[in-house]
Write an enzyme that holds these catalytic residues in place. Structure first.
Site, PDB file in Angstrom:
ATOM      1  N   THR A  38     -22.679 -72.161  -2.564  1.00 19.83           N
ATOM      2  CA  THR A  38     -22.759 -71.556  -3.775  1.00 19.83           C
ATOM      3  C   THR A  38     -21.692 -71.231  -4.432  1.00 19.83           C
ATOM      4  O   THR A  38     -20.509 -71.060  -4.074  1.00 19.83           O
ATOM      5  CB  THR A  38     -23.555 -70.392  -3.513  1.00 19.83           C
ATOM      6  OG1 THR A  38     -24.054 -69.573  -4.516  1.00 19.83           O
ATOM      7  CG2 THR A  38     -23.038 -69.273  -2.440  1.00 19.83           C
TER       8      THR A  38
ATOM      9  N   ASP B 114     -28.268 -74.038  -1.809  1.00 25.47           N
ATOM     10  CA  ASP B 114     -27.716 -73.003  -2.922  1.00 25.47           C
ATOM     11  C   ASP B 114     -28.385 -71.643  -2.747  1.00 25.47           C
ATOM     12  O   ASP B 114     -29.308 -71.509  -2.114  1.00 25.47           O
ATOM     13  CB  ASP B 114     -27.989 -73.832  -4.104  1.00 25.47           C
ATOM     14  CG  ASP B 114     -27.626 -72.964  -5.431  1.00 25.47           C
ATOM     15  OD1 ASP B 114     -26.598 -72.323  -5.749  1.00 25.47           O
ATOM     16  OD2 ASP B 114     -28.688 -72.574  -6.242  1.00 25.47           O
TER      17      ASP B 114
ATOM     18  N   ASP C 257     -31.193 -75.913  -7.737  1.00 26.67           N
ATOM     19  CA  ASP C 257     -32.221 -75.379  -8.588  1.00 26.67           C
ATOM     20  C   ASP C 257     -31.994 -75.904  -9.925  1.00 26.67           C
ATOM     21  O   ASP C 257     -32.590 -75.923 -11.063  1.00 26.67           O
ATOM     22  CB  ASP C 257     -32.717 -73.917  -8.805  1.00 26.67           C
ATOM     23  CG  ASP C 257     -31.848 -73.247  -9.059  1.00 26.67           C
ATOM     24  OD1 ASP C 257     -31.757 -72.639 -10.480  1.00 26.67           O
ATOM     25  OD2 ASP C 257     -30.437 -73.085  -8.793  1.00 26.67           O
TER      26      ASP C 257
ATOM     27  N   GLY D 154     -20.683 -69.258 -12.488  1.00 28.56           N
ATOM     28  CA  GLY D 154     -19.555 -68.165 -11.999  1.00 28.56           C
ATOM     29  C   GLY D 154     -19.966 -66.993 -12.727  1.00 28.56           C
ATOM     30  O   GLY D 154     -19.805 -67.099 -14.168  1.00 28.56           O
ATOM     31  N   GLY D 155     -20.175 -65.742 -12.394  1.00 33.45           N
ATOM     32  CA  GLY D 155     -20.391 -64.599 -13.050  1.00 33.45           C
ATOM     33  C   GLY D 155     -18.970 -64.152 -14.024  1.00 33.45           C
ATOM     34  O   GLY D 155     -19.207 -63.896 -15.071  1.00 33.45           O
TER      35      GLY D 155
ATOM     36  N   HIS E  26     -16.958 -57.456 -13.704  1.00 31.89           N
ATOM     37  CA  HIS E  26     -17.739 -58.328 -12.788  1.00 31.89           C
ATOM     38  C   HIS E  26     -17.810 -57.475 -11.322  1.00 31.89           C
ATOM     39  O   HIS E  26     -19.171 -57.721 -10.866  1.00 31.89           O
ATOM     40  CB  HIS E  26     -16.970 -59.499 -12.188  1.00 31.89           C
ATOM     41  CG  HIS E  26     -17.905 -60.529 -11.723  1.00 31.89           C
ATOM     42  ND1 HIS E  26     -17.684 -60.462 -10.271  1.00 31.89           N
ATOM     43  CD2 HIS E  26     -18.923 -61.507 -11.954  1.00 31.89           C
ATOM     44  CE1 HIS E  26     -18.680 -61.568  -9.761  1.00 31.89           C
ATOM     45  NE2 HIS E  26     -19.436 -61.678 -10.838  1.00 31.89           N
TER      46      HIS E  26
ATOM     47  N   ASP F 201     -28.405 -68.435  -5.657  1.00 30.27           N
ATOM     48  CA  ASP F 201     -28.981 -68.128  -6.987  1.00 30.27           C
ATOM     49  C   ASP F 201     -30.125 -68.989  -7.488  1.00 30.27           C
ATOM     50  O   ASP F 201     -29.763 -70.352  -7.968  1.00 30.27           O
ATOM     51  CB  ASP F 201     -28.085 -67.852  -8.057  1.00 30.27           C
ATOM     52  CG  ASP F 201     -27.427 -66.473  -7.693  1.00 30.27           C
ATOM     53  OD1 ASP F 201     -28.060 -65.641  -6.939  1.00 30.27           O
ATOM     54  OD2 ASP F 201     -26.135 -66.356  -8.156  1.00 30.27           O
TER      55      ASP F 201
END
Length: 267
Positions: free
Chosen positions: A121, A9, A182, A51-52, A81, A11
């Site tokens: 990711t 991953d 994480d 997701g942003g 975004h 982030d």
């Protein structure tokens, strides 16, 4: 015996990027005059949404707005975004986001041992390239044989789609790989794809239910313990494939769980 591939991953796993993401979102909100500001606690709650663009949409959905005001805001999410992504890349290029402890060492050990590297990711390719270039050089993306992103699959984490895409592209079966995550959503995605998974929580994700992880550590450097990180991982991974013992369900007895150690810094 080493695994054939390590799948990371990004982030929170390769680097604790979330504060830089939060600041970038807030700068974008200021730039467009939205009057929004995500505090650390706001952002930690929004991390449950992967997701942003999806996080912006979730925030917008939480606001009490009439339909005629909501519609134009929803149509602007992609623009916001994109602006945020540029700001994040600038922060990363400026050195604001270091790799987490042990990451660079494990990547170097894997390359030296001929172990293949991949990424799975939900973040965008632009964010990945910014982070890798800042730490591994202009051709850093070549370090990873496959980079599978959330916009390449139908369902983002916690769905297993992105890991399944990475495995399929690599031509590798799940028992031949190790995943690194994480978060609870990331762990669910990796385990759902059948992967033996190492979790290194950050202050943003600590306290989650990581009971399905093979190993939970404060960071990858904690696996060194005088030996190469890859060697320690391979020993745990190969042991889990050949025997059913308490050690194979989690940590080596001499190393603390991230749930029993303080986070490196509060968010």
């Amino acid at each position: 015996m080493f695994p054939k591939v390590l799948i990371f991953d990004v982030d929170g796993t390769l680097a604790d990027t979330e504060e830089a993401h939060r600041r970038s979102f807030n700068q974008t909100f200021d730039h467009f005059g939205l009057g929004w500001h995500w505090s650390a606690s706001d952002y930690q709650r929004l991390l449950a949404v992967t997701g942003g663009k999806e996080r912006i949409a979730a925030h917008l959905d939480s606001l009490a707005l009439p339909a005629d005001e909501r519609a134009p805001l929803q149509s602007a999410i992609a623009q916001w975004h994109a602006d945020k992504t540029v700001r994040y890349a600038q922060m990363v290029a400026g050195g604001a986001v270091p790799l987490r402890p042990g990451v660079a060492q494990l990547l170097a050990e894997a390359r030296a041992a001929g172990v293949r590297l991949a990424i799975a990711t939900t973040t965008t390719r632009a964010n990945i390239d910014a982070l890798l270039s800042a730490h591994l050089g202009a051709h850093a993306a070549d370090t990873f044989e496959v980079i599978a992103c959330g916009d390449m699959v139908l369902a983002k984490k916690p769905a297993p789609d992105v890991y399944e895409l990475a495995l399929r592209t690599l031509g590798v079966d799940p028992p031949q790989a190790i995943a690194f995550e994480d978060s609870v959503a990331g762990l669910s995605s990796a385990v759902g794809a059948g992967l033996w998974t190492v979790v290194t929580p950050t202050c943003w994700t600590e306290g989650g239910d990581f009971s399905t992880a093979a190993v939970v550590m404060s960071d990858l450097a904690a696996l060194a313990a005088g030996d190469p990180i890859l060697q320690t991982l391979a020993r745990l991974w190969s042991g889990a494939r050949t025997a059913d013992s308490p050690e194979n369900r989690g940590l080596p007895a001499s190393t603390p769980s991230a749930r029993d150690t303080a986070a490196a810094a509060r968010c």
